[in-house]
Design an enzyme around this catalytic site. Sequence first.
Site, short mmCIF file in Angstrom:
data_model
loop_
_atom_site.label_atom_id
_atom_site.label_comp_id
_atom_site.label_asym_id
_atom_site.label_seq_id
_atom_site.Cartn_x
_atom_site.Cartn_y
_atom_site.Cartn_z
CD1 TRP A 114 -2.36 -2.15 1.52
CD2 TRP A 114 -3.07 -0.93 -0.23
NE1 TRP A 114 -3.42 -2.81 0.94
CE2 TRP A 114 -3.87 -2.09 -0.13
CE3 TRP A 114 -3.32 -0.02 -1.26
CZ2 TRP A 114 -4.91 -2.36 -1.03
CZ3 TRP A 114 -4.35 -0.29 -2.15
CH2 TRP A 114 -5.12 -1.44 -2.03
CG ASP A 213 -2.98 4.31 4.29
OD1 ASP A 213 -4.03 4.13 4.94
OD2 ASP A 213 -2.77 3.77 3.19
CE LYS A 238 -8.70 -1.78 4.52
NZ LYS A 238 -8.86 -2.97 3.69
N1 PMP Z 1 -4.25 1.78 2.28
C1 PMP Z 1 -4.37 0.63 2.97
C2 PMP Z 1 -3.47 0.39 4.13
C3 PMP Z 1 -5.33 -0.31 2.59
O1 PMP Z 1 -5.46 -1.44 3.27
C4 PMP Z 1 -6.18 -0.04 1.50
C5 PMP Z 1 -7.27 -0.97 1.07
N2 PMP Z 1 -7.20 -2.26 1.45
C6 PMP Z 1 -5.99 1.15 0.80
C7 PMP Z 1 -5.04 2.04 1.23
C8 PMP Z 1 -6.83 1.48 -0.37
O2 PMP Z 1 -8.07 1.80 0.08
P1 PMP Z 1 -9.36 1.87 -0.86
O3 PMP Z 1 -9.59 0.52 -1.40
O4 PMP Z 1 -10.39 2.33 0.13
O5 PMP Z 1 -9.07 2.88 -1.90
#
Ligand code: PMP
Length: 411
Positions: A114, A213, A238
């Site tokens: 991520w 994040d 989550k």
């Molecule tokens: N950052 C992290 C740590 C994530 O776990 C996720 C999604 N699993 C995201 C960003 C991306 O998020 P989204 O799918 O809501 O765009």
Amino acid sequence: TSQRVINFGAGPSALPDSVLEDATKGLLNFDNTGIGIAEISHRSPEFTAYLASVEALIRQQLNVPSTHSILFTQGGGTGQFSAVVLNLLARHRLLYPDLREEERNLDYVLTGSWSLAAWKEGVRLGGGKVNVVADGRRGSEDGKTFDNVPGRDSFRFSENPALVYYCENETVNGVQFKHALSDGDSQEEKEEEEGMFPFHLLPKDQLVPLVGDYSSSFMSRSIPHLADHAVIYAGAQKNIGPAGLTILIVRNDCIVDVDTAAQLGAQPVPITLSYKTLAEGNSVYNTPPVLAIYISGLVLKRNAELGGVEYYERVNRRKAEMVYECLRLGEGKGVFKGYVKKGSESWMNVVFVVLGEGKEKEFLKGAEERGMVGIKGHRSVGGIRISLYNAITEEQTEKLVKYMREFVESQ
Ligand code: PMP
């Protein structure tokens, strides 16, 4: 609810049954208006009051100081990969209008897929240099696996960056920064510890544009150094509620006039990504995800009744310890193999492989037969991933651990 299975999925994820039952009432009749929550105007007095209460619940539970605003938007964590770059480059432009493009650095700490995705977006949108502060892959055995939080000696921040980005919990790789407040030691004692975000290496004499994040750990425990962050963000899907809602905590000096910045040469910021638009519009400049906000509010209210992040910190620590202990047992018997280094293991996403031909399938099948689903690892890394977000109870975790132990013993 009797047909419900235990969902250890990584996101969207399980929500408490009691919240879902309440939510069905609100779907028919929200706050005695005779109108369901999915049907009511986002500008109605009832929803306006509800939104303010959700903000207050977050502010209270995380101790968010008045220097920071809480904003609600859409677009997920991915939307914020772009938004933080654009808003913080605009801020940088207003603060330092005369710098050359190549002097507008973006700093990224890479600990998993991520943060890597966020870094890629920084490369796409950033005007200047995109600097890797530290890269977990360098510390791994094969040089390409994200399996650790890099040692603090390897962190190289650039001079006066427009943003400093890190991902607190890497949902796919199961790598998480260590928690400063997690075992009763004082913050200062913990400051020096490996595996923690090295806040003490950041300059003290200025407002650092630090971005965290928190998509997969928000509300699961307290946020160390919250007040030192420029932006903290999380998708709701989550720990908090349904997908569709993104929660932001933004330090007020980072809510800038992006149009003035654009006149000075910064990139224009799409209106729904501008923090100023969100802040001035009280997060209802355009139609917000009303239903997702509603359910998230129910979850947060329940959290408050249970004891807030302090409660979840205790429970989540116990859940994680239970699963890791069993994982170690399985490792000792050559059945499982965890791949995150000691000290970097996530409380939220436990990742490992089941050793032996066809054994992973067997493990998954056995779990499913016992009513436990969502534990297949992310398609990019494979293996098993057990997500232990807030809605997963200790009893559910015990059931999983019991199965893991039985599996180990049967091999
Ligand atoms: N950052 C992290 C740590 C994530 O776990 C996720 C999604 N699993 C995201 C960003 C991306 O998020 P989204 O799918 O809501 O765009």
